[in-house]
Scaffold this active site. Structure first.
Site, mmCIF file in Angstrom:
data_model
loop_
_atom_site.group_PDB
_atom_site.id
_atom_site.type_symbol
_atom_site.label_atom_id
_atom_site.label_comp_id
_atom_site.label_asym_id
_atom_site.label_seq_id
_atom_site.Cartn_x
_atom_site.Cartn_y
_atom_site.Cartn_z
ATOM 1 N N VAL A 281 0.667 -1.363 0.161
ATOM 2 C CA VAL A 281 -0.587 -0.499 0.060
ATOM 3 C C VAL A 281 0.908 1.049 0.000
ATOM 4 O O VAL A 281 0.298 2.505 -1.171
ATOM 5 C CB VAL A 281 -0.752 0.227 1.270
ATOM 6 C CG1 VAL A 281 -2.005 1.575 1.330
ATOM 7 C CG2 VAL A 281 -1.841 -1.302 1.015
ATOM 8 N N ASP B 41 10.014 3.405 5.919
ATOM 9 C CA ASP B 41 10.414 1.775 7.211
ATOM 10 C C ASP B 41 10.860 1.192 7.544
ATOM 11 O O ASP B 41 12.369 1.914 8.171
ATOM 12 C CB ASP B 41 9.898 0.343 5.395
ATOM 13 C CG ASP B 41 9.470 -0.628 5.699
ATOM 14 O OD1 ASP B 41 7.989 -0.396 5.372
ATOM 15 O OD2 ASP B 41 9.587 -0.818 6.371
ATOM 16 N N ARG C 21 14.497 -3.745 3.501
ATOM 17 C CA ARG C 21 13.248 -3.404 2.633
ATOM 18 C C ARG C 21 13.878 -1.544 2.199
ATOM 19 O O ARG C 21 14.025 -1.170 0.639
ATOM 20 C CB ARG C 21 11.968 -3.366 3.680
ATOM 21 C CG ARG C 21 11.110 -2.457 3.016
ATOM 22 C CD ARG C 21 10.432 -3.121 1.601
ATOM 23 N NE ARG C 21 9.483 -2.247 0.569
ATOM 24 C CZ ARG C 21 9.431 -2.722 -0.340
ATOM 25 N NH1 ARG C 21 9.694 -3.426 -0.902
ATOM 26 N NH2 ARG C 21 8.046 -2.861 -0.642
ATOM 27 N N THR D 204 -2.764 -3.938 9.249
ATOM 28 C CA THR D 204 -4.013 -4.265 10.336
ATOM 29 C C THR D 204 -4.092 -5.725 9.766
ATOM 30 O O THR D 204 -5.374 -6.606 9.879
ATOM 31 C CB THR D 204 -5.131 -3.351 10.218
ATOM 32 O OG1 THR D 204 -5.249 -3.450 8.791
ATOM 33 C CG2 THR D 204 -4.583 -1.862 10.744
ATOM 34 N N THR E 200 -6.690 -0.916 6.945
ATOM 35 C CA THR E 200 -7.768 -0.633 7.552
ATOM 36 C C THR E 200 -7.901 -1.364 9.122
ATOM 37 O O THR E 200 -7.548 -2.292 9.147
ATOM 38 C CB THR E 200 -8.360 -2.161 6.508
ATOM 39 O OG1 THR E 200 -8.352 -1.689 5.329
ATOM 40 C CG2 THR E 200 -9.475 -2.849 6.976
ATOM 41 N N CYS F 74 -6.495 -9.405 2.783
ATOM 42 C CA CYS F 74 -7.907 -8.282 3.354
ATOM 43 C C CYS F 74 -9.538 -9.176 2.904
ATOM 44 O O CYS F 74 -9.912 -9.146 4.660
ATOM 45 C CB CYS F 74 -7.689 -7.246 1.433
ATOM 46 S SG CYS F 74 -6.727 -6.026 1.552
ATOM 47 N N ARG G 124 1.292 -13.533 2.290
ATOM 48 C CA ARG G 124 -0.443 -13.265 2.996
ATOM 49 C C ARG G 124 -1.216 -13.933 3.254
ATOM 50 O O ARG G 124 -1.679 -14.088 2.441
ATOM 51 C CB ARG G 124 -0.533 -11.462 3.276
ATOM 52 C CG ARG G 124 1.421 -10.643 3.057
ATOM 53 C CD ARG G 124 0.501 -9.311 3.724
ATOM 54 N NE ARG G 124 0.064 -8.428 2.062
ATOM 55 C CZ ARG G 124 -0.643 -7.892 2.282
ATOM 56 N NH1 ARG G 124 -0.161 -6.855 2.626
ATOM 57 N NH2 ARG G 124 -0.970 -7.344 0.343
#
Length: 419
Positions: A12, A30, A35, A80, A115, A255, A326
């Site tokens: 995102v 980050d 990364r 989240t 979210t 999600c 994920r």
């Protein structure tokens, strides 16, 4: 002048930071130093941003928290997840909020994209910001909420091509947040009347999909008992103009398999126990077990003993043509098959073996061996697998083997079973 700090550079945050970097002074932060170093070198492990985009961007990248101190707009884009008991885990959001609070100044704006359930920004995050900064909400600092709508792996519908929902903690701030996103979103924006409305809009987008997929998953279980092919039934029903084109299968990712639990958590805290949403989650979470049970039956019909059998799973990611691991539900199939003492190999050209090992303790094959397997399971419809064709896939199995197609990659006459 807008000085934007993006907190979290994952699926995102990174695309958002790159786009804002084209129009505003932007810092991407980050906590993972490796990364950030990879991004500085032009490599995005998520595959969302190309090397050319990274190199040409005016975006500043850092793992040093002090670098965000001069920013006046902070956008939090951290994960989240849920915990083992399916309860929302807001730890990443809280930690990111604590970080921002240390550098908060009068008139600063904090926008959340992560979210959450309706009310989380004001009930969880604002008190942290006030306590650490000693500033007052909606007097000294302000908040916005603009839910992310990134679709990992989708090169057609990218960040700027998707309408963005925006909101703010006051009418003036709502306008400011909306104008900020309008500067990068070519598809336009939708300004919600409150933070809670924007939060709720996000969480029901994926809840709606989850419920619809649960319906076709349950239909698949019914049609399996009837003895008819689910895909053929759906194709027939799909000739009506208003029939929704959902297909059965595994529901993973960060999600759809997670967000409904956030809404359930909020509802139960208010004394209401959702029935349809929780039933849908239960159905979708149980699809791995259902698929394994069907495979075992097919093996028995061909007189193949599952104990010490060689089983190949094609694909580990939660969706096709994407390296995202994920919450992939393929792992549940792997674990269930190992309970039968089967030898399970996994092949996925999109996945980094070190990441698979770190995340799930899984070692991936470099390449599957032809003629070795008692069962081949098409778990993810990567283009690489499609290009093999049915003959290429069948060459991986023994003379007597089971081919199970979770993703409807091949016709019903070419496989032994599918969802």
């Amino acid at each position: 002048m807008n000085k934007i700090a993006i907190i979290g550079l994952g699926y995102v945050g990174l695309p958002l930071a790159v786009e804002f970097g084209k129009k505003h002074a932007t810092i991407g932060y980050d906590i993972h130093k490796e990364r950030v170093e990879a991004l500085i070198d032009g490599y995005d492990a998520t595959g969302e941003i190309s090397k050319e985009e990274l190199i040409s961007s005016n975006l500043s990248l850092t793992s040093n928290p002090e670098s965000i101190a001069e920013s006046n707009i902070f956008i939090i884009t951290v994960p989240t997840p849920i915990d083992q008991s399916k309860t929302p885990d807001l730890t990443p959001v809280k930690l990111a909020t604590e970080l921002v609070a240390k550098y908060l100044k009068p008139h600063d704006l904090i926008i959340y994209e992560s979210t959450v359930y309706p009310g989380a920004t004001e009930e969880v995050c604002v008190p942290i910001l006030e306590k650490i900064s000693s500033l007052t909400f909606n007097k000294d600092f302000f908040c916005g909420y603009s839910p992310e709508r990134i679709n990992p792996g989708d090169k057609q519908r990218r960040l700027t091509d998707i309408v963005k929902v925006t909101s703010g903690s006051t009418p003036d701030i709502a306008t400011k947040v909306d104008e900020l996103y309008k500067s990068i979103i070519t598809a336009g924006t939708h300004k919600a009347n409150s933070l809670k409305i924007a939060e709720a809009a996000k969480v029901i987008e994926n809840t709606q999909r989850d419920v619809n997929i649960a319906l076709v998953n349950e239909l698949a279980m019914i049609f399996n008992r009837v003895g008819i092919d689910t895909e053929e039934v759906l194709e027939a029903a799909g000739t009506k103009w208003n029939f929704l084109p959902f297909r059965p299968g595994l529901v993973g990712g960060h999600c759809i398999g997670v967000d409904p639990y956030y809404l359930v958590h909020k509802a139960e805290a208010l004394g209401y126990h959702p029935q349809l949403i929780t039933a849908s989650r239960r159905i979708n979470d149980g699809m791995g077990n259902f698929i394994v049970s069907e495979i075992v039956k097919l093996m028995a019909a061909k007189k193949i003993n599952i104990v010490e059998s060689n089983i190949l799973i094609m694909g580990l990611t939660f969706k096709e043509n994407c390296p995202d691991l994920r919450n992939t539900r393929v792992v549940e199939i792997v674990e269930e098959l190992k309970e039968y003492n089967a030898n399970v190999d996994i092949y996925d050209p999109w996945v980094n073996n070190e990441e698979a090992q770190l995340e799930y303790g899984i070692d991936l094959l470099d390449k599957p061996s032809p003629g070795k397997y008692d069962v081949v399971i098409m778990a993810v419809s990567h283009d690489e697998f499609k290009s093999m064709g049915i003959s290429g896939v069948k060459s991986l199995g023994k003379s007597n083997f089971v081919l199970y197609d979770i993703k409807y990659m091949f016709s019903v006459s070419d496989v032994d079973g599918r969802v």
